[in-house]
Design a protein around this motif. Structure first.
Motif, mmCIF file in Angstrom:
data_model
loop_
_atom_site.group_PDB
_atom_site.id
_atom_site.type_symbol
_atom_site.label_atom_id
_atom_site.label_comp_id
_atom_site.label_asym_id
_atom_site.label_seq_id
_atom_site.Cartn_x
_atom_site.Cartn_y
_atom_site.Cartn_z
ATOM 1 N N LEU A 125 26.682 65.911 23.457
ATOM 2 C CA LEU A 125 27.993 66.514 23.223
ATOM 3 C C LEU A 125 29.023 65.397 23.287
ATOM 4 N N GLU A 126 29.773 65.232 22.203
ATOM 5 C CA GLU A 126 30.686 64.093 22.165
ATOM 6 C C GLU A 126 31.952 64.403 21.377
ATOM 7 N N ALA A 127 32.950 63.561 21.626
ATOM 8 C CA ALA A 127 34.184 63.565 20.864
ATOM 9 C C ALA A 127 34.277 62.184 20.222
ATOM 10 N N PRO A 128 33.667 62.001 19.042
ATOM 11 C CA PRO A 128 33.500 60.666 18.490
ATOM 12 C C PRO A 128 34.801 59.931 18.169
ATOM 13 N N HIS A 129 35.728 60.574 17.493
ATOM 14 C CA HIS A 129 36.981 59.917 17.155
ATOM 15 C C HIS A 129 38.007 60.974 16.774
ATOM 16 N N GLN A 130 39.218 60.545 16.638
ATOM 17 C CA GLN A 130 40.302 61.470 16.333
ATOM 18 C C GLN A 130 40.729 61.270 14.879
ATOM 19 N N HIS A 131 40.634 62.328 14.076
ATOM 20 C CA HIS A 131 41.042 62.260 12.690
ATOM 21 C C HIS A 131 42.562 62.372 12.595
ATOM 22 N N LYS A 132 43.130 61.674 11.636
ATOM 23 C CA LYS A 132 44.576 61.769 11.451
ATOM 24 C C LYS A 132 44.979 63.141 10.923
ATOM 25 N N SER A 133 44.209 63.666 9.994
ATOM 26 C CA SER A 133 44.592 64.941 9.393
ATOM 27 C C SER A 133 43.937 66.137 10.082
ATOM 28 N N LYS A 134 42.710 65.989 10.577
ATOM 29 C CA LYS A 134 41.993 67.116 11.167
ATOM 30 C C LYS A 134 42.243 67.277 12.654
ATOM 31 N N GLY A 135 42.720 66.261 13.314
ATOM 32 C CA GLY A 135 42.896 66.332 14.754
ATOM 33 C C GLY A 135 41.613 65.971 15.471
ATOM 34 N N ARG A 136 41.504 66.364 16.697
ATOM 35 C CA ARG A 136 40.332 66.017 17.499
ATOM 36 C C ARG A 136 39.122 66.844 17.063
ATOM 37 N N GLN A 137 38.047 66.173 16.780
ATOM 38 C CA GLN A 137 36.802 66.812 16.384
ATOM 39 C C GLN A 137 35.749 66.580 17.459
ATOM 40 N N PHE A 138 34.921 67.575 17.691
ATOM 41 C CA PHE A 138 33.819 67.466 18.634
ATOM 42 C C PHE A 138 32.511 67.564 17.859
ATOM 43 N N ARG A 139 31.490 66.891 18.358
ATOM 44 C CA ARG A 139 30.180 66.917 17.722
ATOM 45 C C ARG A 139 29.129 67.308 18.747
ATOM 46 N N ALA A 140 28.252 68.195 18.323
ATOM 47 C CA ALA A 140 27.088 68.577 19.132
ATOM 48 C C ALA A 140 25.847 68.223 18.329
ATOM 49 N N SER A 141 24.963 67.438 18.931
ATOM 50 C CA SER A 141 23.722 67.037 18.271
ATOM 51 C C SER A 141 22.542 67.511 19.096
ATOM 52 N N LEU A 142 21.518 67.976 18.406
ATOM 53 C CA LEU A 142 20.316 68.476 19.049
ATOM 54 C C LEU A 142 19.122 67.764 18.450
ATOM 55 N N GLU A 143 18.321 67.150 19.302
ATOM 56 C CA GLU A 143 17.093 66.489 18.874
ATOM 57 C C GLU A 143 15.926 67.193 19.562
ATOM 58 N N LEU A 144 15.006 67.710 18.757
ATOM 59 C CA LEU A 144 13.831 68.394 19.290
ATOM 60 C C LEU A 144 12.588 67.626 18.890
ATOM 61 N N ALA A 145 11.788 67.256 19.866
ATOM 62 C CA ALA A 145 10.499 66.629 19.588
ATOM 63 C C ALA A 145 9.470 67.745 19.553
ATOM 64 N N ILE A 146 8.994 68.037 18.352
ATOM 65 C CA ILE A 146 8.041 69.112 18.137
ATOM 66 C C ILE A 146 6.774 68.491 17.582
ATOM 67 N N SER A 147 5.628 69.036 17.972
ATOM 68 C CA SER A 147 4.390 68.518 17.412
ATOM 69 C C SER A 147 4.461 68.665 15.893
ATOM 70 N N ALA B 139 31.014 74.035 18.033
ATOM 71 C CA ALA B 139 30.051 73.031 17.573
ATOM 72 C C ALA B 139 28.676 73.294 18.177
ATOM 73 N N VAL B 140 28.644 73.641 19.459
ATOM 74 C CA VAL B 140 27.373 73.954 20.126
ATOM 75 C C VAL B 140 26.747 75.201 19.500
ATOM 76 N N ASN B 141 27.546 76.250 19.308
ATOM 77 C CA ASN B 141 27.022 77.484 18.712
ATOM 78 C C ASN B 141 26.486 77.244 17.308
ATOM 79 N N ASP B 142 27.208 76.483 16.494
ATOM 80 C CA ASP B 142 26.761 76.191 15.135
ATOM 81 C C ASP B 142 25.468 75.388 15.131
ATOM 82 N N THR B 143 25.373 74.417 16.018
ATOM 83 C CA THR B 143 24.179 73.584 16.092
ATOM 84 C C THR B 143 22.962 74.405 16.479
ATOM 85 N N PHE B 144 23.103 75.240 17.493
ATOM 86 C CA PHE B 144 21.961 76.037 17.927
ATOM 87 C C PHE B 144 21.620 77.144 16.935
ATOM 88 N N ALA B 145 22.606 77.668 16.215
ATOM 89 C CA ALA B 145 22.314 78.660 15.165
ATOM 90 C C ALA B 145 21.512 78.005 14.042
#
Length: 117
Positions: free
Chosen positions: A45-67, A83-89
Motif C-alpha cells: 500500500l503506497e502513495a507513490p507521487h502527487q499528480h499536478k492535475s489528479k491530486g494525491r493518488q494511492f496504489r494498492a498492489s497484490l502479489e500472489l505466489a500460486i502453484s 484502491a484496496v477494494n478494486d485490487t481485491f475485486a
C-alpha cells in the motif's frame, strides 16, 4: 496460506493503519475460497507521487505466489480504501476465472479418457 497475513502487508509513504491492515487480512483470507493453493502473498500500500492535475493518488498492489503462475494486480485511486477494494475485486475475478479454466481442462481430460476406453 502458509504465512501470517500481517507479516506481508507493506506500507510505503503512508501511515500504518490497524483498520486498513485488518481489512486487507480479511480480504486475503477471502481469496482462499477461490484458490486454495496460494503459497505466499504480499500486499503493498503506497502513495507513490502527487499528480499536478489528479491530486494525491494511492496504489494498492497484490502479489500472489500460486502453484503454476504468479498473479500480480495493482490499482490506483484517490482513496486507499477504494484502491484496496478494486485490487481485491480484480484478484477475485482472476482467481475465479483461473478456477473455471482448470475445471474445464479437467473435465475435458476426463471426457477424452472416457472416449479412449
Amino acid at each position: 496460506m502458509k504465512s501470517a497475513p500481517n507479516d506481508n502487508i507493506v506500507f510505503r509513504d503512508i501511515d500504518k493503519s490497524a483498520a486498513l491492515a485488518t481489512t486487507v487480512s480479511k480480504k486475503l483470507h477471502k481469496l482462499e475460497r477461490y484458490c486454495g493453493d496460494i503459497i505466499r502473498s504480499r500486499v503493498v500500500l503506497e502513495a507513490p507521487h502527487q499528480h499536478k492535475s489528479k491530486g494525491r493518488q494511492f496504489r494498492a498492489s497484490l502479489e500472489l505466489a500460486i502453484s503454476g503462475n504468479p498473479v500480480t494486480i495493482s490499482s490506483e485511486n484517490e482513496s486507499i480504501h477504494r484502491a484496496v477494494n478494486d485490487t481485491f475485486a480484480s484478484a477475485e475475478r482472476c482467481l475465479k476465472e483461473r478456477s473455471e479454466r482448470r475445471k474445464a481442462q479437467r473435465h475435458q481430460a476426463l471426457c477424452e479418457v472416457e472416449v479412449e476406453e
